[in-house]
Design a protein around this motif. Structure first.
Motif, PDB file in Angstrom:
ATOM      1  N   UNK A 183       0.496  -1.462  -0.110  1.00 49.41           N
ATOM      2  CA  UNK A 183      -0.167   0.438   0.072  1.00 49.41           C
ATOM      3  C   UNK A 183       0.929   1.713   0.040  1.00 49.41           C
ATOM      4  N   UNK A 184       1.551   1.511   0.699  1.00 46.93           N
ATOM      5  CA  UNK A 184       3.227   2.395   0.442  1.00 46.93           C
ATOM      6  C   UNK A 184       3.548   2.782  -0.597  1.00 46.93           C
ATOM      7  N   UNK A 185       3.654   1.434  -1.787  1.00 48.52           N
ATOM      8  CA  UNK A 185       4.295   1.390  -2.886  1.00 48.52           C
ATOM      9  C   UNK A 185       3.558   1.852  -3.492  1.00 48.52           C
ATOM     10  N   UNK A 186       1.919   1.580  -3.667  1.00 51.99           N
ATOM     11  CA  UNK A 186       1.142   3.132  -4.164  1.00 51.99           C
ATOM     12  C   UNK A 186       0.698   4.130  -3.789  1.00 51.99           C
ATOM     13  N   UNK A 187       1.533   4.530  -3.210  1.00 56.92           N
ATOM     14  CA  UNK A 187       1.175   5.964  -2.900  1.00 56.92           C
ATOM     15  C   UNK A 187       2.423   6.215  -2.887  1.00 56.92           C
ATOM     16  N   UNK A 188       3.619   5.998  -3.351  1.00 62.68           N
ATOM     17  CA  UNK A 188       4.737   6.513  -2.825  1.00 62.68           C
ATOM     18  C   UNK A 188       5.085   6.437  -4.570  1.00 62.68           C
ATOM     19  N   UNK A 189       5.108   5.376  -4.718  1.00 64.84           N
ATOM     20  CA  UNK A 189       5.908   5.279  -6.492  1.00 64.84           C
ATOM     21  C   UNK A 189       4.150   5.455  -7.396  1.00 64.84           C
ATOM     22  N   UNK A 190       3.461   4.330  -6.977  1.00 67.60           N
ATOM     23  CA  UNK A 190       1.962   4.081  -8.343  1.00 67.60           C
ATOM     24  C   UNK A 190       1.436   5.382  -8.741  1.00 67.60           C
ATOM     25  N   UNK A 191       1.145   6.282  -7.299  1.00 63.84           N
ATOM     26  CA  UNK A 191       0.603   7.553  -7.106  1.00 63.84           C
ATOM     27  C   UNK A 191       0.903   8.358  -8.248  1.00 63.84           C
ATOM     28  N   UNK A 192       1.802   8.980  -8.583  1.00 62.94           N
ATOM     29  CA  UNK A 192       2.227   9.696  -9.976  1.00 62.94           C
ATOM     30  C   UNK A 192       1.511   9.640 -11.043  1.00 62.94           C
ATOM     31  N   UNK A 193       1.310   7.945 -10.966  1.00 62.85           N
ATOM     32  CA  UNK A 193       0.223   7.775 -12.405  1.00 62.85           C
ATOM     33  C   UNK A 193      -0.657   7.413 -12.280  1.00 62.85           C
ATOM     34  N   UNK A 194      -1.445   7.550 -10.777  1.00 66.22           N
ATOM     35  CA  UNK A 194      -2.509   7.964 -10.558  1.00 66.22           C
ATOM     36  C   UNK A 194      -3.154   9.012 -10.737  1.00 66.22           C
ATOM     37  N   UNK A 195      -2.644   9.750 -10.286  1.00 67.73           N
ATOM     38  CA  UNK A 195      -2.649  11.193 -10.598  1.00 67.73           C
ATOM     39  C   UNK A 195      -3.033  11.542 -11.439  1.00 67.73           C
ATOM     40  N   UNK A 196      -1.876  11.288 -12.346  1.00 69.57           N
ATOM     41  CA  UNK A 196      -1.665  11.465 -13.658  1.00 69.57           C
ATOM     42  C   UNK A 196      -3.056  11.049 -14.375  1.00 69.57           C
ATOM     43  N   UNK A 197      -3.507  10.310 -14.329  1.00 66.94           N
ATOM     44  CA  UNK A 197      -4.853   9.701 -15.410  1.00 66.94           C
ATOM     45  C   UNK A 197      -6.183  10.628 -14.186  1.00 66.94           C
ATOM     46  N   UNK A 198      -5.848  10.540 -12.830  1.00 70.71           N
ATOM     47  CA  UNK A 198      -7.463  11.217 -12.342  1.00 70.71           C
ATOM     48  C   UNK A 198      -7.063  13.138 -13.318  1.00 70.71           C
ATOM     49  N   UNK A 199      -5.729  13.578 -13.323  1.00 75.59           N
ATOM     50  CA  UNK A 199      -5.884  14.714 -13.353  1.00 75.59           C
ATOM     51  C   UNK A 199      -6.299  15.124 -15.191  1.00 75.59           C
ATOM     52  N   UNK A 200      -6.325  13.556 -15.961  1.00 74.53           N
ATOM     53  CA  UNK A 200      -5.795  13.928 -17.363  1.00 74.53           C
ATOM     54  C   UNK A 200      -7.930  13.179 -18.115  1.00 74.53           C
ATOM     55  N   UNK A 201      -8.126  12.862 -16.695  1.00 70.81           N
ATOM     56  CA  UNK A 201      -9.842  12.919 -17.060  1.00 70.81           C
ATOM     57  C   UNK A 201     -10.595  13.944 -16.115  1.00 70.81           C
TER      58      UNK A 201
ATOM     59  N   UNK B  88      -9.159  16.750 -17.284  1.00 72.10           N
ATOM     60  CA  UNK B  88      -9.021  17.291 -18.328  1.00 72.10           C
ATOM     61  C   UNK B  88     -10.336  16.801 -19.191  1.00 72.10           C
ATOM     62  N   UNK B  89     -10.343  15.757 -19.338  1.00 71.89           N
ATOM     63  CA  UNK B  89     -11.256  15.214 -20.683  1.00 71.89           C
ATOM     64  C   UNK B  89     -12.373  15.919 -20.562  1.00 71.89           C
ATOM     65  N   UNK B  90     -13.461  15.659 -18.686  1.00 75.43           N
ATOM     66  CA  UNK B  90     -14.363  16.176 -18.667  1.00 75.43           C
ATOM     67  C   UNK B  90     -14.937  17.135 -18.771  1.00 75.43           C
ATOM     68  N   UNK B  91     -13.957  18.144 -18.585  1.00 73.40           N
ATOM     69  CA  UNK B  91     -13.787  19.703 -18.748  1.00 73.40           C
ATOM     70  C   UNK B  91     -13.965  19.924 -20.035  1.00 73.40           C
ATOM     71  N   UNK B  92     -13.236  19.221 -21.364  1.00 70.86           N
ATOM     72  CA  UNK B  92     -13.679  19.684 -22.340  1.00 70.86           C
ATOM     73  C   UNK B  92     -14.858  18.857 -23.231  1.00 70.86           C
ATOM     74  N   UNK B  93     -15.263  17.947 -22.256  1.00 73.37           N
ATOM     75  CA  UNK B  93     -17.155  16.898 -22.884  1.00 73.37           C
ATOM     76  C   UNK B  93     -17.466  18.499 -23.079  1.00 73.37           C
ATOM     77  N   UNK B  94     -17.298  18.682 -21.366  1.00 69.83           N
ATOM     78  CA  UNK B  94     -18.762  19.396 -20.979  1.00 69.83           C
ATOM     79  C   UNK B  94     -19.132  20.577 -21.682  1.00 69.83           C
ATOM     80  N   UNK B  95     -17.913  21.777 -21.452  1.00 67.40           N
ATOM     81  CA  UNK B  95     -17.323  23.061 -21.562  1.00 67.40           C
ATOM     82  C   UNK B  95     -16.957  22.931 -23.332  1.00 67.40           C
ATOM     83  N   UNK B  96     -16.055  21.875 -23.980  1.00 64.58           N
ATOM     84  CA  UNK B  96     -15.648  22.602 -25.221  1.00 64.58           C
ATOM     85  C   UNK B  96     -14.068  23.179 -25.256  1.00 64.58           C
ATOM     86  N   UNK B  97     -13.577  23.845 -24.189  1.00 62.26           N
ATOM     87  CA  UNK B  97     -12.380  23.697 -23.869  1.00 62.26           C
ATOM     88  C   UNK B  97     -11.353  23.116 -24.768  1.00 62.26           C
TER      89      UNK B  97
END
Ligand SMILES: NC(=O)C1=CN([C@@H]2O[C@H](COP(=O)(O)OP(=O)(O)OC[C@H]3O[C@@H](n4cnc5c(N)ncnc54)[C@H](OP(=O)(O)O)[C@@H]3O)[C@@H](O)[C@H]2O)C=CC1
Ligand SMILES: O=C(O)[C@@H]1CCC=N1
Length: 278
Positions: free
Chosen positions: A164-182, A184-193
């Motif tokens: 679980x510590x590896x998930x937070x420390x090492x996988x975390x940057x990948x997970x956060x990137x995915x959440x942020x990309x999601x 961005x995608x939702x913002x595009x879909x809802x508003x056209x930005x």
């Protein structure tokens, strides 16, 4: 003291960069080896002082501390290959959760540790997760911990929480990137930005967000409360977020742990096979 890195992929290179950039180790004391020799050799363009060795045996002959930076299965086979070539003064370090210090101790007659890095160590930030083998000396433990302190916040972790510590420390940057990309995608879909603008806004927000935490101005909760003005717009967005996020995240940890137990079982089997053949 000579430092060896076997496997100069993503993480081997991150560790090498972190050791050099933090001045923990002079590049002339770094010895690297990689299955595809040219890939390791190319690192000399940025770090001309490092030594690129042709074989893992040469790393064993030369280095006091050796990081095994390959994929988990290959960590076991490289450790097996090093068997008989190392003495009790040398330290071998696994950088993956599923290859434990017990595995290394079964394969090798030297001191052992596990140090799980994070891509954030590349900028001398983030955590490194440390576990020490039963034969490591107090001096070596201190030396590894102090070295990690120069490019990260080291934390000794026991096996129960290593995944679980590896998930937070090492996988975390990948997970956060995915959440942020999601986001961005939702913002595009809802508003056209457009994607480029939305990405730029999110990236600059994240840099500022990291600095707010870094400067201890807020913790996660106070930061959330500060932005969520009572009766305001953020609160409405938050209500929607609370409906869709929490349960999904439990599945993330279930999935990483299932994969981890499989990898650990494979490592157990491989170590047993290799040690009973001898
Ligand atoms: N990526 C991450 O953020 C993190 C990864 N880890 C762990 O780090 C380890 C490596 O991951 P990552 O760097 O992403 O993987 P990569 O595939 O990028 O790197 C693995 C490297 O090992 C080399 N290699 C394979 N077999 C041998 C061998 N027998 N002798 C010498 N070199 C060999 C490969 O060479 P070749 O060029 O021929 O393919 C490759 O360069 C994994 O165990 C992973 O769990 C831990 C924390 C974070
Ligand atoms: O499995 C591991 O140990 C690490 C954490 C992130 C990627 N690999």
């Amino acid at each position: 003291m000579n430092w060896g890195i076997i496997g100069t992929g993503n993480m081997g290179t991150v560790i090498m960069n972190a050791l050099i950039k933090s001045n923990a180790v002079d590049e002339r004391n770094i010895y690297v080896n990689n299955r595809t020799f040219l890939k390791a050799y190319e690192l000399k363009e940025d770090y001309p002082g490092i030594h690129v060795l042709q074989t893992v045996d040469a790393i064993a002959d030369t280095c006091d501390v050796i990081f095994l930076c390959t994929k988990p299965k290959e960590i076991v086979s490289v450790a097996h290959r090093l068997n008989g070539q190392l003495n009790e003064k040398q330290l071998v370090v696994s950088i993956t959760s599923s290859v434990s210090v017990d595995h290394l101790e079964q394969l090798l007659g030297c001191q052992t540790a596990r140090m799980i890095p994070s891509i954030t160590n590349r900028v001398l930030q983030g955590t490194t997760l440390l576990t020490f083998g039963s034969t490591i000396t107090e001096e070596m433990k201190q030396m590894l911990t102090q070295t990690c302190k120069l490019f990260s916040s080291p934390l000794e972790i026991n096996d129960q929480y290593v995944r679980v510590a590896s998930d937070l420390v090492s996988c975390g940057p990948a997970f956060i990137s995915y959440l942020l990309q999601s986001m961005i995608k939702a913002a595009q879909e809802e508003t056209g930005i457009d994607e480029e603008t939305a990405t730029q806004l999110v990236e600059t927000m994240m840099i500022g967000y990291g600095k707010l935490l870094d400067e201890n101005l807020y913790d996660l909760n106070s930061l959330k409360e500060k932005v969520m003005v009572k009766g305001g717009i953020t609160g409405e967005g938050m209500k929607a977020l609370e409906l869709c996020v929490p349960n999904g995240l439990n599945e993330v940890f279930k999935a990483t742990h299932e994969k981890f137990y499989n990898e650990q079982n494979h490592a157990d089997e491989l170590v047993n096979q290799l040690t009973t053949k001898n």
